[in-house]
Write an enzyme that holds these catalytic residues in place. Structure first.
Site, short mmCIF file in Angstrom:
data_model
loop_
_atom_site.label_atom_id
_atom_site.label_comp_id
_atom_site.label_asym_id
_atom_site.label_seq_id
_atom_site.Cartn_x
_atom_site.Cartn_y
_atom_site.Cartn_z
N GLU A 119 0.83 -1.21 0.00
CA GLU A 119 0.00 0.00 0.00
C GLU A 119 0.87 1.26 0.00
OE1 GLU A 119 -2.94 -0.54 3.10
OE2 GLU A 119 -3.67 -2.39 2.19
N GLU B 100 -4.68 -9.16 -1.29
CA GLU B 100 -5.06 -8.92 0.10
C GLU B 100 -6.46 -8.33 0.18
OE1 GLU B 100 -2.21 -6.85 2.70
OE2 GLU B 100 -3.95 -6.07 3.79
#
Ligand SMILES: *[C@@H]1O[C@H](CO)[C@@H](O)[C@H](O)[C@H]1NC(C)=O
Length: 480
Positions: free
Chosen positions: A212, A313
């Site tokens: 991220e 994810e």
């Protein structure tokens, strides 16, 4: 219309439940949304606490019925496992030591292998290969049970590579890797990959050096490891990483960038530059944009760029399984990934598939979400061809080796029959053939209950769905 009309009428008479008219969905045998690679989980943070347990390895990485904490559960049969190279160490070097966020939980601090900057030689005392025993044990147990897709990923560079020596992030959420440590981060990841091969016989299939990276929430007072990394910096690190993998003779491929949102992944892919893009084999994206974001745009660009695409994810705190079912269906139909990975199989607050406290080590029971995912993961297996199920609430997969069609459907509406039309298939089971089905009530109620009461009629079969029910069907004797 069907023989079940009498049953349906009777049901209407005896209950006040609203029953919608039938809907029909047509499975398209001409469609091909890719060969399924599998399902999985990341190991950090749960495996740092629970990684030595064989029952947990069995329940997540086999299809066998497994006793966990007194509960008998159908195994999820995951074959993908993501290992997190930690960013933390508690030593001092040159008078410096790790700065720790006041809000980070110990369970979310992962032990890193490269404990100081004085030496890049993995045989030197700058590296500690004794750390992170439990997560390594979980990785090995997963592989022993058949996990065949392994990925190494990083939430933050080692603390000493960051500007403020805090592996949770910069005070303002800006880029936190020091400009002179971009190559060092690549060396770290490549050295860990090489060491796993040499020391423990584990060859990672892929590495993702980021987690991220575009997010602006990786801050010095954060609750976990994280690091904002600008897209241009990502491109530089990817270049270094390819060189460092090559230098070590590793065929491990690079995936990137594990962005949180579909839109961020799309933007990163558009701005990474051709050199970095040529070095990545797969686009990894997370599912935290829930119902929004340009899934179709990301799918289109990944295809155009010749890259595989995983939802690497997904996680949510909704223990009923409703969100998981909704966004998994949306992914399957619009993002069209070839793999789907849940974040933490063990966690609290509705996040875990099995409720657990990763800090105090207590283990609870499976959530309804566990069984919702079982409806998909136990049946849509690696190697199957993903098909267009015809409607937003239906996915299908075909197993050529067993001439088997798998259909998973969710009914979000009032109770109704759903007809599954198979007329497009060149081969179908004859009328009266059995279709096996499994049923889970999203929310609470039935958990993966198996029935053998469904039969083929002409070119179709049908099944009754209460509101918020997910059902899985297996039809054998099918040819595309
Ligand atoms: C290496 O890590 C292990 C496990 O955390 C620890 O017990 C040991 O003291 C470390 N070694 C050094 C030299 O710091």
């Amino acid at each position: 219309m069907h023989v079940h009309i009498l049953v349906r009428t009777a049901l209407l008479l005896v209950s006040s439940v609203t029953v919608n008219a039938d809907v029909t969905t047509t499975i398209d045998p001409k469609s091909n949304w890719g060969a399924w690679e599998g399902w999985g989980t990341s190991l950090a943070w749960w495996a740092q606490q629970f990684g030595q347990r064989d029952d947990l390895a069995d329940v997540f990485f086999t299809l066998g019925q497994t006793q966990v904490n007194g509960q008998s559960l159908p195994g999820l049969g995951f074959n993908i496992v993501r290992y997190n190279a930690g960013a933390c160490s508690w030593n001092a070097v040159g008078g410096e030591s790790m700065v720790v966020s006041k809000n980070v939980k110990r369970s979310r601090q992962m032990e890193g292998f490269w404990v100081d900057w004085t030496n890049a030689d993995p045989a030197s005392s700058s590296w500690n290969w004794s750390v992170d025993v439990n997560q390594r044990a979980a990785l090995q147990k997963a592989i022993d049970r058949g996990a065949d897709r392994t990925e190494l990923f990083s939430n933050s560079p080692m603390w000493w590579m960051t500007k403020n020596h805090n592996p949770s992030g910069a005070s303002d959420g800006s880029e936190n890797i020091q400009s002179w440590n971009l190559e060092q981060h690549a060396i770290y990841i490549a050295t860990v990959a090489k060491a796993f091969k040499d020391k423990w016989g584990i060859q990672f299939g892929s590495v993702d050096p980021f987690n991220e990276p575009t997010a602006n929430w990786w801050k010095a007072d954060g609750t976990q490891e994280g690091c904002h990394i600008n897209v241009a910096t990502q491109a530089t690190i990817i270049g270094h990483l390819q060189t460092q993998l090559n230098n070590r003779g590793l065929s491990t491929v690079i995936s990137a960038s594990d962005e949180s949102y579909y839109d961020q992944a799309l933007s990163t892919l558009q701005n990474l530059g051709s050199s970095a893009i040529s070095k990545i084999a797969r686009v990894n994206v997370h599912g935290y944009q829930s119902g929004s974001g340009d899934r179709a745009g990301l799918r289109a660009l990944a295809t155009k760029s010749g890259k595989a695409l995983w939802n690497s994810e997904y996680g949510d705190g909704v223990a009923t399984g409703a969100d998981l079912a909704r966004y998994l269906l949306q992914d399957m139909r619009t993002l069209k990934p070839t793999a789907w990975v849940y974040w933490q199989v063990l966690d609290g607050g509705g996040w875990g598939l099995i409720d657990a406290n990763n800090d105090d080590g207590t283990l609870g029971s499976a959530t309804q979400k566990y069984f919702v995912l079982a409806q998909f993961a136990r049946h849509m297996r690696p190697g199957m061809q993903i098909l267009d199920g015809g409607r937003d609430n239906v996915v299908a997969a075909y197993d050529a080796s067993q001439s088997k069609l798998v259909i998973v459907a969710v009914n979000w509406d009032n109770a109704q029959y759903i007809n599954f039309e198979l007329s497009g298939f060149s081969g179908r089971p004859s009328a009266g053939s059995k279709v096996t089905r499994w049923l889970t009530q999203i929310g609470s109620g039935d958990r993966y209950v198996q029935y053998s009461d469904t039969t083929i009629s002409g070119t179709r079969f049908w099944s009754y769905f209460e509101k918020n029910v997910v059902q899985t069907f297996e039809v054998t004797g099918v040819r595309l």
